[in-house]
Design a protein around this motif. Structure first.
Motif, short mmCIF file in Angstrom:
data_model
loop_
_atom_site.label_atom_id
_atom_site.label_comp_id
_atom_site.label_asym_id
_atom_site.label_seq_id
_atom_site.Cartn_x
_atom_site.Cartn_y
_atom_site.Cartn_z
N VAL A 76 0.84 -1.20 0.00
CA VAL A 76 0.00 0.00 0.00
C VAL A 76 0.88 1.25 0.00
O VAL A 76 2.09 1.18 0.21
N VAL A 77 0.24 2.39 -0.21
CA VAL A 77 0.97 3.64 -0.24
C VAL A 77 1.40 4.03 1.17
O VAL A 77 0.69 3.76 2.14
N CYS A 78 2.56 4.67 1.27
CA CYS A 78 3.06 5.17 2.56
C CYS A 78 3.08 6.69 2.52
O CYS A 78 3.77 7.29 1.69
N HIS A 79 2.30 7.32 3.41
CA HIS A 79 2.28 8.77 3.52
C HIS A 79 3.31 9.20 4.56
O HIS A 79 3.41 8.60 5.64
N GLU A 80 4.04 10.23 4.25
CA GLU A 80 5.12 10.68 5.14
C GLU A 80 4.62 11.48 6.33
O GLU A 80 5.41 11.82 7.21
N SER A 81 3.33 11.80 6.35
CA SER A 81 2.78 12.50 7.51
C SER A 81 1.29 12.19 7.60
O SER A 81 0.65 11.82 6.60
N LEU A 82 0.73 12.36 8.79
CA LEU A 82 -0.69 12.14 8.99
C LEU A 82 -1.50 13.18 8.22
O LEU A 82 -2.54 12.87 7.63
N ASP A 83 -1.03 14.43 8.20
CA ASP A 83 -1.75 15.49 7.48
C ASP A 83 -1.87 15.15 6.00
O ASP A 83 -2.94 15.31 5.39
N ALA A 84 -0.78 14.65 5.41
CA ALA A 84 -0.82 14.29 4.00
C ALA A 84 -1.80 13.15 3.76
O ALA A 84 -2.54 13.15 2.77
N ALA A 85 -1.83 12.19 4.66
CA ALA A 85 -2.75 11.06 4.51
C ALA A 85 -4.20 11.51 4.60
O ALA A 85 -5.06 11.00 3.88
#
Length: 343
Positions: free
Chosen positions: A62-71
């Protein structure tokens, strides 16, 4: 809501030193990936080192977001399974709720009961689900016992004795009140449905072999009911996985009978050349937690809410005060919080 619930697994931290407790990797992600009602749509860091999130993204494809805000800016996520580091958990849950996403939150919900109450109120205000991971109360044995007690099968309850002891594992900084004791306190509150009026706590000193000596909580409830809870972490045992419970039981006495509950049952003993290991043979409590979460997200009917975490947190804070002072302490009470958590 129809179809599978799309989940973002955010945060790979917990109580203790960075790189220690990681319920996301060890518990939530494997369970969510194996449950056909859920679809792991991505992972994200929540302020901790991104290494674990990247490893999880690769493992589950799955995709990995570098921050919670971005996710949270990404589309297509219904539920956030959040296990942010303890120190930043309140802020992380707040951000998810304000983004209008449902939350399954690792326990403890927040460092302070007042923070948990603010989160519970925000969930109510935004109309989203906030489920704290108080999964032990959902086990089949304890659910059955709760039904029997609430139905009056033993008459009027007057006393509860509870024991939760685990072996090995990394001790929580400052003792096990917020970490381990949370579970039996939450179970007792769920069994009785009666607020706690006074708490006396003793024990909990460090022991040379590792871990902490068990802490004993003496709780006075409304209507003259009392409960005694013994909880703690023992030195490692050869045949027990780290942090696994070796004793988890409840004895509820009433005016017309007594009920005994072993929360480790049903189970079998696995004997090998290296030792003996207890193996559960029924659905585990995490599976029941996913049941409760799925029902809450898809129907809006929540068996377990953040107000349960508030009520438990107030008792644990009184226990911590009692340990500091050596005297009984009364849990803080707020009319609105008490009404919501007991309803």
């Amino acid at each position: 809501m129809t179809g599978r619930v799309r989940v973002l697994a955010a945060g790979f931290g917990g109580i203790g030193v960075p790189g220690g407790q990681d319920h996301q990797t060890d518990m939530y992600l494997p369970a969510l990936a194996a449950d056909p009602r859920f679809e792991v749509a991505g992972v994200a860091t929540a302020g901790e080192d991104p290494g674990r999130a990247r490893a999880a993204a690769e493992r589950y494809g799955v995709v990995c977001h570098e921050s919670l805000d971005a996710a949270l800016r990404a589309d297509g996520v219904d539920l956030v399974c959040l296990a942010a580091p303890y120190e930043t958990r309140t802020e992380a849950i707040t951000a998810v709720l304000e983004a209008g996403r449902h939350v399954l939150a690792d326990k403890p919900l927040a460092p302070a009961a007042a923070d948990a109450a603010r989160l519970a109120a925000l969930a109510d205000e935004t109309g989203v689900v906030l489920v704290p991971a108080h999964h032990q109360r959902l086990g089949g044995v304890l659910r059955s016992v709760r039904g029997a007690v609430r139905a009056g099968r033993i008459g009027l309850p007057w006393n509860v004795q509870a024991d939760l002891l685990v072996a090995g594992g990394e001790p929580a900084p400052g003792g096990e009140l917020a970490n381990l004791a949370l579970h039996p306190v939450d179970v007792v509150l769920a069994l009785l449905g009666l607020p706690v009026t006074r708490v006396y706590a003793c024990g909990g000193a460090a022991v040379p072999e590792g871990g902490h000596a068990p802490v004993t909580l003496l709780l006075d409830h409304e209507r003259g009911v009392r409960s005694t809870i013994v909880c703690g972490r023992l030195p490692a045992l050869r045949d027990v996985p780290p942090s696994a419970p070796v004793v988890h039981r409840y004895r509820i006495s009433g005016s017309h009978g007594v009920v005994l509950a072993d929360a480790l049952k049903p189970a079998a003993d696995l004997h090998t050349t290296t030792g003996r290991t207890p193996v559960g043979t029924g659905r585990d409590t995490l599976a029941h937690l996913l049941d409760a979460t799925w029902t809450a997200v898809t129907t809006g009917s929540a068996e377990l809410t953040a107000w349960d975490a508030v009520r438990t947190g107030l008792v644990l804070e009184a226990a911590a005060e009692s340990l500091r002072t050596g005297r009984p302490a009364e849990p803080a009470r707020d009319g609105e919080h008490a009404e919501r958590s007991e309803g």
